[in-house]
Write a protein that holds these residues in place. Structure first.
Motif, PDB file in Angstrom:
ATOM      1  N   PHE A 166       0.868  -1.184   0.000  1.00 38.22           N
ATOM      2  CA  PHE A 166       0.000   0.000   0.000  1.00 38.22           C
ATOM      3  C   PHE A 166       0.906   1.236   0.000  1.00 38.22           C
ATOM      4  CE2 PHE A 166      -2.422  -3.297   2.283  1.00 38.22           C
ATOM      5  CZ  PHE A 166      -3.613  -3.297   1.580  1.00 38.22           C
ATOM      6  N   ALA A 167       0.307   2.417  -0.156  1.00 34.11           N
ATOM      7  CA  ALA A 167       1.118   3.647  -0.138  1.00 34.11           C
ATOM      8  C   ALA A 167       1.895   3.767   1.175  1.00 34.11           C
ATOM      9  CB  ALA A 167       0.202   4.860  -0.330  1.00 34.11           C
ATOM     10  N   HIS A 168       1.270   3.359   2.292  1.00 36.21           N
ATOM     11  CA  HIS A 168       1.890   3.586   3.599  1.00 36.21           C
ATOM     12  C   HIS A 168       3.004   2.598   3.936  1.00 36.21           C
ATOM     13  CE1 HIS A 168      -1.548   0.834   4.493  1.00 36.21           C
ATOM     14  NE2 HIS A 168      -0.619   0.228   5.199  1.00 36.21           N
ATOM     15  N   GLU A 170       4.993   0.992   1.166  1.00 30.35           N
ATOM     16  CA  GLU A 170       5.806   0.631  -0.004  1.00 30.35           C
ATOM     17  C   GLU A 170       7.284   0.978   0.179  1.00 30.35           C
ATOM     18  OE1 GLU A 170       3.713   2.280  -3.358  1.00 30.35           O
ATOM     19  OE2 GLU A 170       4.122   4.340  -2.788  1.00 30.35           O
ATOM     20  N   SER A 192       0.439  -7.537  -4.719  1.00 31.42           N
ATOM     21  CA  SER A 192      -0.287  -6.343  -5.143  1.00 31.42           C
ATOM     22  C   SER A 192      -1.781  -6.615  -4.994  1.00 31.42           C
ATOM     23  CB  SER A 192       0.081  -6.080  -6.605  1.00 31.42           C
ATOM     24  OG  SER A 192      -0.529  -4.917  -7.043  1.00 31.42           O
ATOM     25  N   GLU A 219      -4.330   4.123   1.124  1.00 29.30           N
ATOM     26  CA  GLU A 219      -4.253   4.411  -0.322  1.00 29.30           C
ATOM     27  C   GLU A 219      -3.417   3.361  -1.046  1.00 29.30           C
ATOM     28  OE1 GLU A 219      -2.976   8.472  -0.559  1.00 29.30           O
ATOM     29  OE2 GLU A 219      -4.794   9.154   0.462  1.00 29.30           O
ATOM     30  N   GLY A 221      -1.078   3.544  -3.472  1.00 33.85           N
ATOM     31  CA  GLY A 221       0.323   3.763  -3.859  1.00 33.85           C
ATOM     32  C   GLY A 221       0.537   3.310  -5.301  1.00 33.85           C
ATOM     33  N   GLU A 222       1.754   2.862  -5.594  1.00 35.28           N
ATOM     34  CA  GLU A 222       2.087   2.408  -6.960  1.00 35.28           C
ATOM     35  C   GLU A 222       1.431   1.056  -7.209  1.00 35.28           C
ATOM     36  OE1 GLU A 222       3.627   3.112  -9.900  1.00 35.28           O
ATOM     37  OE2 GLU A 222       3.324   5.113  -9.067  1.00 35.28           O
ATOM     38  N   ASN A 223       0.188   1.036  -7.617  1.00 34.09           N
ATOM     39  CA  ASN A 223      -0.551  -0.228  -7.717  1.00 34.09           C
ATOM     40  C   ASN A 223      -0.920  -0.509  -9.170  1.00 34.09           C
ATOM     41  OD1 ASN A 223      -3.086  -1.807  -7.962  1.00 34.09           O
ATOM     42  ND2 ASN A 223      -2.852  -2.010  -5.762  1.00 34.09           N
TER      43      ASN A 223
END
Ligand SMILES: C[S@@+](CC[C@H](N)C(=O)[O-])C[C@H]1O[C@@H](n2cnc3c(N)ncnc32)[C@H](O)[C@@H]1O
Length: 370
Positions: A166-168, A170, A192, A219, A221-223
């Protein structure tokens, strides 16, 4: 076409319970930060294990794994007993998925001793370090997870660390990989998630930008799935068009697998039956209700029927595979779960071997658990 014949069964995925100690915001058991009230809390009775796992079937199985859609296997009251039972029946390989924060180190030591066959394993679902794991794994206890996974590993258990990005979290992946190596995990698996595409997204064509928790938003993130979802919707005009048109290459049928849920219902896979307790209105749940209206509840229940009787049911013996050529609104609908999970242009699951899973072997023993 028959979904599977009895002699093709190689793997069974078991959801031993619907109980769990966590409230992960993207889990089907969580609604507005709490347990979804309609979900029955129960474990599979031994009667069902005894009925399904005959010595004759177990002799042909490669693998039984305990995971599920709603619960944490370790919350099942009888898990150690049922693992011992399966071993005695001749199952060669057993795996357990868990968030790791239930029970005591002594209990995990017992599990480590029981899971002593060369390819057994526990996949610990730990989506962060001490500072972040609880943000998605709401209510998880870091000290307990660390004590439990080390007790399991010291007792001889092989452990894999599964990490959802996740964004938090990564930026912490490499630090966690290093920690997992030091703790004696044999594999580290970066996964992922596809769960930022919700039922609402299926209707609107737009992925969610965040998942809400009481402590704030999670959030993606780079998903890559978020991008893949949008590109499928753009190519096919809508998600519904994609599901209706995509060619199904069924993942569980390919492996020779079946899924047993916490109520003793047998499904082709964990995705087809998952929507039983999704919060309505929901496309997948509506489709399941349509199946129940046609076949009756209990059409796949091992409390009522034998394995052979379930496999001989019209859905398993022909109508499911035929639905893959049909539309989502047909009398036997092409399930959204089938098109989404086993369609050609979108990867939903984080199963090993898919593009949503990136696994690293950390020790020479690791290849034993692939
Ligand atoms: C519902 S869990 C049940 C087993 C156990 N409670 C666990 O967490 O491993 C089943 C699987 O879903 C995965 N999972 C949980 N949240 C997810 C998410 N947002 N996206 C993708 N997979 C997720 C878990 O990591 C686990 O592999």
């Amino acid at each position: 076409m028959q979904y599977l014949y009895r002699n093709q069964i190689r793997e069974i995925h078991v959801e031993p319970t619907s109980r769990c100690n966590l409230a992960c915001p993207q889990c089907a058991r969580t609604f507005k930060g709490k347990g979804q009230a309609e979900l029955p809390l129960q474990d599979i009775d031994h009667e069902i294990y005894a009925k399904l796992f005959s010595r004759e079937l177990c002799a042909r199985l490669d693998h039984v794994y305990f995971c599920g859609n709603y619960g944490d296997p370790v919350a099942a009251i009888n898990l150690l007993d049922e693992i011992s039972f399966l071993r005695a029946q001749g199952v060669p390989r057993i795996s357990v998925f868990s968030n790791g924060s239930l029970r005591t180190p002594e209990w995990w030591q017992e599990l480590g001793k029981l899971l002593s066959a060369p390819e057994d394993k526990v996949a610990f679902s730990i989506d962060g370090l001490e500072s972040t794991n609880h943000l998605y794994r709401v209510n998880a206890n870091w000290e307990k997870i660390m004590a439990n996974c080390q007790a399991f590993i010291r007792a001889g258990g092989r452990a894999r660390w599964d990490w959802l990005v996740f964004a938090h979290n990564e930026a912490q992946v490499e630090e966690a990989r290093e920690l997992s190596r030091r703790l004696g995990f044999v594999q580290f698996n970066v996964k992922s998630t596809a769960r930022f595409a919700s039922d609402q997204s299926y209707k609107s064509g737009k992925p969610e930008s965040a998942a809400k928790t009481r402590a704030g938003d999670i959030e993606p993130g780079e998903n890559k799935n978020v991008k893949q979802f949008s590109s499928v919707v753009a190519r096919f005009g809508s998600w519904t068009n994609y599901i209706n048109q995509t060619r199904i290459k069924c993942k569980y049928q390919g492996i020779g697998a079946l899924y047993l849920d916490f109520e003793g219902d047998l499904w082709p896979c964990c995705w087809t039956g998952a929507a039983k307790y999704f919060i309505s209105p929901n496309t997948q749940r509506d489709q399941l209700e349509k199946l129940y209206a046609r076949y009756g509840r209990g059409f796949n229940s091992l409390y009522k029927l034998s394995l052979d009787e379930v496999l001989a049911h019209p859905w398993f013996s022909g109508e499911l595979a035929a639905s893959w050529q049909a539309n989502m609104d047909a009398a036997v609908p092409k399930l959204l779960a089938c098109g989404r999970t086993c369609g050609a242009d979108y990867e939903f699951t984080g199963m090993i071997g898919t593009s949503n899973s990136s696994i690293e072997d950390l020790t020479s023993e690791a290849n034993l658990i692939r």
